[in-house]
Design a protein around this motif. Structure first.
Motif, PDB file in Angstrom:
ATOM      1  N   LEU A   1       0.790  -1.226   0.000  1.00 60.58           N
ATOM      2  CA  LEU A   1       0.000   0.000   0.000  1.00 60.58           C
ATOM      3  C   LEU A   1       0.826   1.282   0.000  1.00 60.58           C
ATOM      4  O   LEU A   1       0.419   2.281  -0.577  1.00 60.58           O
ATOM      5  CB  LEU A   1      -0.933   0.020   1.221  1.00 60.58           C
ATOM      6  CG  LEU A   1      -1.998  -1.066   1.264  1.00 60.58           C
ATOM      7  CD1 LEU A   1      -2.764  -0.986   2.571  1.00 60.58           C
ATOM      8  CD2 LEU A   1      -2.934  -0.969   0.072  1.00 60.58           C
ATOM      9  N   ARG A   2       1.965   1.267   0.676  1.00 56.93           N
ATOM     10  CA  ARG A   2       2.698   2.509   0.864  1.00 56.93           C
ATOM     11  C   ARG A   2       4.168   2.432   0.489  1.00 56.93           C
ATOM     12  O   ARG A   2       4.909   3.389   0.696  1.00 56.93           O
ATOM     13  CB  ARG A   2       2.572   2.947   2.322  1.00 56.93           C
ATOM     14  CG  ARG A   2       1.106   3.101   2.730  1.00 56.93           C
ATOM     15  CD  ARG A   2       0.960   3.757   4.047  1.00 56.93           C
ATOM     16  NE  ARG A   2       1.659   5.014   4.098  1.00 56.93           N
ATOM     17  CZ  ARG A   2       1.111   6.199   4.229  1.00 56.93           C
ATOM     18  NH1 ARG A   2      -0.188   6.285   4.345  1.00 56.93           N
ATOM     19  NH2 ARG A   2       1.821   7.295   4.294  1.00 56.93           N
ATOM     20  N   GLY A   3       4.598   1.292  -0.027  1.00 55.13           N
ATOM     21  CA  GLY A   3       6.004   1.123  -0.356  1.00 55.13           C
ATOM     22  C   GLY A   3       6.437   1.982  -1.537  1.00 55.13           C
ATOM     23  O   GLY A   3       5.633   2.380  -2.371  1.00 55.13           O
ATOM     24  N   THR A   4       7.726   2.233  -1.580  1.00 54.37           N
ATOM     25  CA  THR A   4       8.287   2.967  -2.711  1.00 54.37           C
ATOM     26  C   THR A   4       8.299   2.056  -3.937  1.00 54.37           C
ATOM     27  O   THR A   4       8.152   0.832  -3.825  1.00 54.37           O
ATOM     28  CB  THR A   4       9.732   3.417  -2.419  1.00 54.37           C
ATOM     29  OG1 THR A   4      10.561   2.247  -2.297  1.00 54.37           O
ATOM     30  CG2 THR A   4       9.807   4.272  -1.165  1.00 54.37           C
ATOM     31  N   PHE A   5       8.526   2.639  -5.067  1.00 53.99           N
ATOM     32  CA  PHE A   5       8.620   1.867  -6.301  1.00 53.99           C
ATOM     33  C   PHE A   5       9.722   0.810  -6.170  1.00 53.99           C
ATOM     34  O   PHE A   5       9.531  -0.340  -6.555  1.00 53.99           O
ATOM     35  CB  PHE A   5       8.894   2.813  -7.484  1.00 53.99           C
ATOM     36  CG  PHE A   5       9.008   2.101  -8.793  1.00 53.99           C
ATOM     37  CD1 PHE A   5       7.894   1.565  -9.409  1.00 53.99           C
ATOM     38  CD2 PHE A   5      10.243   1.967  -9.409  1.00 53.99           C
ATOM     39  CE1 PHE A   5       8.002   0.898 -10.619  1.00 53.99           C
ATOM     40  CE2 PHE A   5      10.358   1.308 -10.614  1.00 53.99           C
ATOM     41  CZ  PHE A   5       9.235   0.780 -11.217  1.00 53.99           C
ATOM     42  N   GLU A   6      10.852   1.196  -5.605  1.00 56.33           N
ATOM     43  CA  GLU A   6      11.983   0.294  -5.450  1.00 56.33           C
ATOM     44  C   GLU A   6      11.633  -0.873  -4.523  1.00 56.33           C
ATOM     45  O   GLU A   6      12.009  -2.023  -4.780  1.00 56.33           O
ATOM     46  CB  GLU A   6      13.216   1.035  -4.919  1.00 56.33           C
ATOM     47  CG  GLU A   6      13.844   1.973  -5.909  1.00 56.33           C
ATOM     48  CD  GLU A   6      13.101   3.294  -6.086  1.00 56.33           C
ATOM     49  OE1 GLU A   6      12.296   3.680  -5.193  1.00 56.33           O
ATOM     50  OE2 GLU A   6      13.290   3.951  -7.123  1.00 56.33           O
ATOM     51  N   GLU A   7      10.913  -0.592  -3.429  1.00 56.30           N
ATOM     52  CA  GLU A   7      10.491  -1.656  -2.516  1.00 56.30           C
ATOM     53  C   GLU A   7       9.546  -2.632  -3.215  1.00 56.30           C
ATOM     54  O   GLU A   7       9.649  -3.842  -3.038  1.00 56.30           O
ATOM     55  CB  GLU A   7       9.805  -1.070  -1.283  1.00 56.30           C
ATOM     56  CG  GLU A   7      10.738  -0.349  -0.336  1.00 56.30           C
ATOM     57  CD  GLU A   7      10.008   0.381   0.768  1.00 56.30           C
ATOM     58  OE1 GLU A   7      10.532   0.352   1.897  1.00 56.30           O
ATOM     59  OE2 GLU A   7       8.938   0.981   0.515  1.00 56.30           O
ATOM     60  N   LYS A   8       8.653  -2.094  -4.016  1.00 58.33           N
ATOM     61  CA  LYS A   8       7.703  -2.958  -4.722  1.00 58.33           C
ATOM     62  C   LYS A   8       8.404  -3.809  -5.760  1.00 58.33           C
ATOM     63  O   LYS A   8       8.026  -4.964  -5.986  1.00 58.33           O
ATOM     64  CB  LYS A   8       6.595  -2.118  -5.356  1.00 58.33           C
ATOM     65  CG  LYS A   8       5.677  -1.515  -4.311  1.00 58.33           C
ATOM     66  CD  LYS A   8       4.631  -0.611  -4.930  1.00 58.33           C
ATOM     67  CE  LYS A   8       3.786   0.006  -3.841  1.00 58.33           C
ATOM     68  NZ  LYS A   8       2.781   0.920  -4.343  1.00 58.33           N
ATOM     69  N   LEU A   9       9.457  -3.274  -6.378  1.00 54.76           N
ATOM     70  CA  LEU A   9      10.224  -4.057  -7.348  1.00 54.76           C
ATOM     71  C   LEU A   9      10.915  -5.249  -6.700  1.00 54.76           C
ATOM     72  O   LEU A   9      11.135  -6.266  -7.350  1.00 54.76           O
ATOM     73  CB  LEU A   9      11.285  -3.177  -8.036  1.00 54.76           C
ATOM     74  CG  LEU A   9      10.783  -2.238  -9.118  1.00 54.76           C
ATOM     75  CD1 LEU A   9      11.944  -1.383  -9.612  1.00 54.76           C
ATOM     76  CD2 LEU A   9      10.162  -3.005 -10.264  1.00 54.76           C
ATOM     77  N   LYS A  10      11.244  -5.137  -5.425  1.00 50.72           N
ATOM     78  CA  LYS A  10      11.933  -6.203  -4.709  1.00 50.72           C
ATOM     79  C   LYS A  10      11.017  -7.341  -4.298  1.00 50.72           C
ATOM     80  O   LYS A  10      11.487  -8.409  -3.909  1.00 50.72           O
ATOM     81  CB  LYS A  10      12.634  -5.643  -3.467  1.00 50.72           C
ATOM     82  CG  LYS A  10      13.807  -4.748  -3.800  1.00 50.72           C
ATOM     83  CD  LYS A  10      14.431  -4.197  -2.530  1.00 50.72           C
ATOM     84  CE  LYS A  10      15.508  -3.199  -2.859  1.00 50.72           C
ATOM     85  NZ  LYS A  10      16.078  -2.584  -1.651  1.00 50.72           N
ATOM     86  N   LEU A  11       9.705  -7.125  -4.368  1.00 55.22           N
ATOM     87  CA  LEU A  11       8.771  -8.186  -3.999  1.00 55.22           C
ATOM     88  C   LEU A  11       8.947  -9.364  -4.960  1.00 55.22           C
ATOM     89  O   LEU A  11       9.003  -9.180  -6.172  1.00 55.22           O
ATOM     90  CB  LEU A  11       7.319  -7.701  -4.072  1.00 55.22           C
ATOM     91  CG  LEU A  11       6.862  -6.748  -2.994  1.00 55.22           C
ATOM     92  CD1 LEU A  11       5.447  -6.255  -3.298  1.00 55.22           C
ATOM     93  CD2 LEU A  11       6.884  -7.422  -1.639  1.00 55.22           C
TER      94      LEU A  11
END
Length: 69
Positions: A56-66
């Motif tokens: 919901l609130r992660g940065t683009f970079e954090e979401k890419l790491k999923l």
């Protein structure tokens, strides 16, 4: 999982569908896998909070790491 306090795949998919309007089965399975860090087919409270935080609130970079996204 008997007596679990977490969410199994079906309950989690129901939340994704009812709350977030997701209908794509493949995407829902990938989101479940990304949340289920210990691969026990259940999402515990810690996994839920961490997963929602990024989802919901992660940065683009954090979401890419999923994984699986």
């Amino acid at each position: 999982k008997s007596g679990n306090t977490g969410l199994d795949r079906n309950k989690f998919r129901g939340i994704l569908h009812n709350i977030f309007g997701m209908t794509d089965d493949t995407l829902m399975d990938r989101v479940f896998s990304a949340f289920d860090k210990d691969n026990d087919n259940s999402i515990n409270v810690k996994e839920w909070v961490k997963g929602l935080s990024v989802f919901l609130r992660g940065t683009f970079e954090e979401k890419l790491k999923l994984p699986s996204f």
